[in-house]
Design a protein around this motif. Sequence first.
Motif, PDB file in Angstrom:
ATOM      1  N   MET A  50       0.841  -1.195   0.000  1.00 19.40           N
ATOM      2  CA  MET A  50       0.000   0.000   0.000  1.00 19.40           C
ATOM      3  C   MET A  50       0.875   1.243   0.000  1.00 19.40           C
ATOM      4  SD  MET A  50       0.387   1.630   3.184  1.00 19.40           S
ATOM      5  CE  MET A  50      -1.154   2.489   3.479  1.00 19.40           C
ATOM      6  N   CYS A  51       0.238   2.370  -0.235  1.00 17.52           N
ATOM      7  CA  CYS A  51       0.922   3.632  -0.015  1.00 17.52           C
ATOM      8  C   CYS A  51      -0.113   4.654   0.429  1.00 17.52           C
ATOM      9  CB  CYS A  51       1.635   4.112  -1.279  1.00 17.52           C
ATOM     10  SG  CYS A  51       0.539   4.541  -2.625  1.00 17.52           S
ATOM     11  N   ARG A  52       0.388   5.757   0.934  1.00 17.09           N
ATOM     12  CA  ARG A  52      -0.494   6.882   1.235  1.00 17.09           C
ATOM     13  C   ARG A  52      -0.245   7.967   0.199  1.00 17.09           C
ATOM     14  NH1 ARG A  52      -2.264   9.017   6.111  1.00 17.09           N
ATOM     15  NH2 ARG A  52      -0.776  10.691   5.868  1.00 17.09           N
ATOM     16  N   VAL A  53      -1.301   8.522  -0.353  1.00 17.70           N
ATOM     17  CA  VAL A  53      -1.167   9.679  -1.230  1.00 17.70           C
ATOM     18  C   VAL A  53      -1.798  10.827  -0.463  1.00 17.70           C
ATOM     19  CG1 VAL A  53      -1.715  10.693  -3.455  1.00 17.70           C
ATOM     20  CG2 VAL A  53      -1.309   8.231  -3.275  1.00 17.70           C
ATOM     21  N   ASN A  54      -0.946  11.712   0.036  1.00 13.85           N
ATOM     22  CA  ASN A  54      -1.376  12.700   1.027  1.00 13.85           C
ATOM     23  C   ASN A  54      -2.130  11.952   2.140  1.00 13.85           C
ATOM     24  OD1 ASN A  54      -0.104  14.537  -0.515  1.00 13.85           O
ATOM     25  ND2 ASN A  54      -1.936  15.483  -1.346  1.00 13.85           N
ATOM     26  N   ASP A  55      -3.390  12.212   2.339  1.00 10.01           N
ATOM     27  CA  ASP A  55      -4.080  11.555   3.451  1.00 10.01           C
ATOM     28  C   ASP A  55      -4.847  10.314   3.048  1.00 10.01           C
ATOM     29  OD1 ASP A  55      -3.349  12.820   5.698  1.00 10.01           O
ATOM     30  OD2 ASP A  55      -4.879  14.387   5.552  1.00 10.01           O
ATOM     31  N   GLU A  56      -4.787   9.982   1.803  1.00  9.80           N
ATOM     32  CA  GLU A  56      -5.607   8.878   1.325  1.00  9.80           C
ATOM     33  C   GLU A  56      -4.824   7.578   1.329  1.00  9.80           C
ATOM     34  OE1 GLU A  56      -7.734   7.440  -2.791  1.00  9.80           O
ATOM     35  OE2 GLU A  56      -6.881   9.433  -2.687  1.00  9.80           O
ATOM     36  N   TYR A  57      -5.448   6.522   1.860  1.00  6.55           N
ATOM     37  CA  TYR A  57      -4.822   5.203   1.810  1.00  6.55           C
ATOM     38  C   TYR A  57      -5.133   4.563   0.460  1.00  6.55           C
ATOM     39  CZ  TYR A  57      -3.549   4.870   6.786  1.00  6.55           C
ATOM     40  OH  TYR A  57      -2.960   5.043   8.014  1.00  6.55           O
ATOM     41  N   VAL A  58      -4.092   4.177  -0.257  1.00 12.69           N
ATOM     42  CA  VAL A  58      -4.290   3.437  -1.505  1.00 12.69           C
ATOM     43  C   VAL A  58      -3.755   2.029  -1.248  1.00 12.69           C
ATOM     44  CG1 VAL A  58      -3.925   3.417  -3.986  1.00 12.69           C
ATOM     45  CG2 VAL A  58      -3.922   5.593  -2.747  1.00 12.69           C
ATOM     46  N   GLU A  59      -4.662   1.064  -1.202  1.00 18.11           N
ATOM     47  CA  GLU A  59      -4.305  -0.264  -0.710  1.00 18.11           C
ATOM     48  C   GLU A  59      -4.445  -1.319  -1.796  1.00 18.11           C
ATOM     49  OE1 GLU A  59      -7.263   0.060   2.418  1.00 18.11           O
ATOM     50  OE2 GLU A  59      -5.694   0.440   3.889  1.00 18.11           O
ATOM     51  N   ALA A  64      -3.291  -2.191 -10.845  1.00 18.15           N
ATOM     52  CA  ALA A  64      -3.598  -1.224  -9.786  1.00 18.15           C
ATOM     53  C   ALA A  64      -2.521  -0.159  -9.721  1.00 18.15           C
ATOM     54  CB  ALA A  64      -3.718  -1.957  -8.456  1.00 18.15           C
ATOM     55  N   VAL A  65      -1.277  -0.581  -9.892  1.00 16.30           N
ATOM     56  CA  VAL A  65      -0.175   0.382  -9.838  1.00 16.30           C
ATOM     57  C   VAL A  65      -0.237   1.332 -11.032  1.00 16.30           C
ATOM     58  CG1 VAL A  65       2.318   0.666  -9.709  1.00 16.30           C
ATOM     59  CG2 VAL A  65       1.237  -1.294  -8.607  1.00 16.30           C
ATOM     60  N   SER A  66      -0.562   0.806 -12.205  1.00 16.92           N
ATOM     61  CA  SER A  66      -0.590   1.700 -13.371  1.00 16.92           C
ATOM     62  C   SER A  66      -1.776   2.663 -13.268  1.00 16.92           C
ATOM     63  CB  SER A  66      -0.577   0.905 -14.680  1.00 16.92           C
ATOM     64  OG  SER A  66      -1.872   0.469 -15.007  1.00 16.92           O
ATOM     65  N   ASN A  67      -2.865   2.233 -12.669  1.00 14.05           N
ATOM     66  CA  ASN A  67      -3.969   3.164 -12.410  1.00 14.05           C
ATOM     67  C   ASN A  67      -3.542   4.292 -11.487  1.00 14.05           C
ATOM     68  OD1 ASN A  67      -5.781   1.866 -14.025  1.00 14.05           O
ATOM     69  ND2 ASN A  67      -6.737   0.690 -12.369  1.00 14.05           N
ATOM     70  N   LEU A  68      -2.795   3.913 -10.451  1.00 12.07           N
ATOM     71  CA  LEU A  68      -2.316   4.931  -9.514  1.00 12.07           C
ATOM     72  C   LEU A  68      -1.373   5.899 -10.228  1.00 12.07           C
ATOM     73  CD1 LEU A  68      -1.880   6.122  -6.671  1.00 12.07           C
ATOM     74  CD2 LEU A  68      -0.131   4.385  -6.295  1.00 12.07           C
ATOM     75  N   LEU A  69      -0.499   5.344 -11.044  1.00  9.13           N
ATOM     76  CA  LEU A  69       0.458   6.200 -11.766  1.00  9.13           C
ATOM     77  C   LEU A  69      -0.257   7.173 -12.693  1.00  9.13           C
ATOM     78  CD1 LEU A  69       3.401   3.795 -12.599  1.00  9.13           C
ATOM     79  CD2 LEU A  69       3.571   6.002 -11.440  1.00  9.13           C
ATOM     80  N   LYS A  70      -1.308   6.680 -13.347  1.00 16.84           N
ATOM     81  CA  LYS A  70      -2.084   7.551 -14.236  1.00 16.84           C
ATOM     82  C   LYS A  70      -2.626   8.739 -13.458  1.00 16.84           C
ATOM     83  CE  LYS A  70      -3.756   4.221 -17.514  1.00 16.84           C
ATOM     84  NZ  LYS A  70      -4.810   3.218 -17.567  1.00 16.84           N
ATOM     85  N   ARG A  71      -3.044   8.443 -12.235  1.00 17.49           N
ATOM     86  CA  ARG A  71      -3.615   9.502 -11.396  1.00 17.49           C
ATOM     87  C   ARG A  71      -2.546  10.497 -10.962  1.00 17.49           C
ATOM     88  NH1 ARG A  71      -6.017   7.880  -5.794  1.00 17.49           N
ATOM     89  NH2 ARG A  71      -4.933   9.718  -5.065  1.00 17.49           N
ATOM     90  N   LEU A  72      -1.366   9.964 -10.675  1.00 17.67           N
ATOM     91  CA  LEU A  72      -0.317  10.819 -10.119  1.00 17.67           C
ATOM     92  C   LEU A  72       0.392  11.645 -11.173  1.00 17.67           C
ATOM     93  CD1 LEU A  72       1.393   8.238  -7.737  1.00 17.67           C
ATOM     94  CD2 LEU A  72       0.001  10.192  -7.032  1.00 17.67           C
ATOM     95  N   LYS A  73       0.442  11.105 -12.374  1.00 11.84           N
ATOM     96  CA  LYS A  73       1.301  11.715 -13.390  1.00 11.84           C
ATOM     97  C   LYS A  73       0.838  13.096 -13.784  1.00 11.84           C
ATOM     98  CE  LYS A  73       3.888   8.231 -15.872  1.00 11.84           C
ATOM     99  NZ  LYS A  73       3.860   7.317 -17.020  1.00 11.84           N
ATOM    100  N   PRO A  74       1.775  13.970 -14.007  1.00 14.24           N
ATOM    101  CA  PRO A  74       1.461  15.325 -14.434  1.00 14.24           C
ATOM    102  C   PRO A  74       0.608  15.289 -15.695  1.00 14.24           C
ATOM    103  CG  PRO A  74       3.802  15.085 -14.016  1.00 14.24           C
ATOM    104  CD  PRO A  74       3.216  13.732 -13.893  1.00 14.24           C
TER     105      PRO A  74
END
Lengths: 187, 428
Positions: free
Chosen positions: A104-113, A120-130
């Motif tokens: 898991m990781c935390r993105v600011n205050d949100e738990y991403v588990e 799941a990781v590529s979805n997270l990356l899509k969200r994070l990417k500029p």
Amino acid sequence: LKLAQAELGYLPPAAVAEVADLVGVSHAAAHELVTFYSMLHTERVGRQVVEVCVQLPCAVRGAEGLLRQLAEGLAISPGETTPDGLVTLLRTHECYGACHRAPMCRVNDEYVENLGDKKAVSNLLKRLKPGEAALTTDSRQPAAVDGDAAGADGTQQEPTSQPPAVDVPTAGGQRSAVGGPKPEGPP
Amino acid sequence: MIDFQPILLPQTRRTEPMWLEEYRAGGGYAAWRKAVLEMSPDQVIEEVKASGLRGRGGAGFPCGMKWSFVPKVEGPKYLCCNADESEPGTFKDRELMEVYPHEVIEGVAIGSYAIGAEIGFIYIRGEYVTAADRLDHAIGEARKAGLLGRNVLGSGKNVDILVFRGAGAYICGEETALLESLEGRRPMPRSRPPFPAVEGLYARPTAVNNVETLANVPHIIARGSEWYNTIGVAPRNTGPKIFCLSGCVNNPGNYELPLGALTFRELIEQYGGGILGGRKVKAVLPAGISAPALPDAALDTKMDYDSVQQAGSMLGSASLVVLDESVCAVRAASRMLEFFRKESCGKCTPCREGTMWLHKTLLRLEEGKGSQADLDLLLSLSGEISGKVLCALGDFATSPVTSTVKHFRDDYEEHLRLGRCPYDPWDA
């Protein structure tokens, strides 16, 4: 201190001094809190702070792989911020109480588990990417942070204007919906 | 599987919060009403004493006895609910607070009343934003309903609860460091005596109890200590316990079971769905990373405070981290010591310096660059920390080292022989 960080994104010395004066403690007493707690930052961090837990229960379920994939996807090393200042990636030894949904990781205050599979990781990356919505107007300067001492701040989810570091507004501003101590006692 | 209806976490897998209306419909706050309107504080303490409830945060100290140590003096007293759940492998208090915030609040209220405190603090770790927000919301609901605040339920008593959010420090789970943090100072443990019961928060009598401990209290008051004694193994291991199962198991999660009902093996196989990839268990850490690792030979130990202690470890918070045969004991120990090195508050020299050297030595050994002398160094350093520090963190930090050297010395020897780690890397 949390209120000041909510406004500034981090706690430069001038902000710490002003908070100390406001509550009537020595500057040193305030400084020693800032350097002790992992959620208080002494350096600028990205708009989104991604903290990957690599403590044992997460480590045996692929946390190191998650960290590597995020680092590759963001093209930075753990402890660094993307050049556009949007994302800071941190490897943390701390446990966030999500071992049953590891890695898991935390993105600011949100738990991403449950980040065990690549999708799941590529979805997270899509969200994070500029380039993603609401994150394109940031003008924050990049800065490296100390991976050992830094953590996510509780109140950075709303994009706000970024005041210059030397111009420290008063800390008694609007309280954010999350984070912030009760008025009964500092910090 | 055993036939047991969970009490603290009645709805398995629920993630949505249970708000006041639903909580009351299920009998919630009946215990609070009974305590504050029909029982004296002493009667509450006696009932909890008779239940045998032991602290669920790790130490296992009898809760009723702890409350009875708080002197009956005039002036402010405080109850502090320790919600700084930070032990690696522990995620039970998070579920309690996120899903059943009113159960925790009712426990804090009853505990506050029992020791004569008008204010109960819930000190919650800063990262648990969802749990803290839900507690705040639930407290608001309870105040509106007259369950908290001035003249609670017309009893003439004042009891209120405040949530205090931490800012990221494992040491704040140590009760005197928690009090320092609440007072706005750097959270470094105090030397004892005086104990918090006599001189705690703001130098006033204070009781510090874990979230899960307090969540048991409403059930004890509502249904009686006799009923409570039928769960678990009376007299010293009574009641339900939430077992946090994590690591190399197929179904990690919180499992609420009576104390002493199952062995480690039964929990892992029947509830945890066995080990990932059908591999074998190598070690179990019974209380997060703070208690000595137990080898597979100890898997048939019953999970209660006394049995686990006899097996050479501690049940503690019952956070079982399961390691399978593919996990390198040296690397695991090194990772755990990285935690203690960084979380040591730095007040006591043996802990501050000792955890650093333990970690450095373990890193060297893991890379295959260590020597036979390093093994002796690990043990002698551990001996220099243990018992020579103000709080338990230093002692805990030696557990991963001494227990892995004891039970998995072969792993260490293999690193020395090969000059490298014989196991696959973690980021494969």
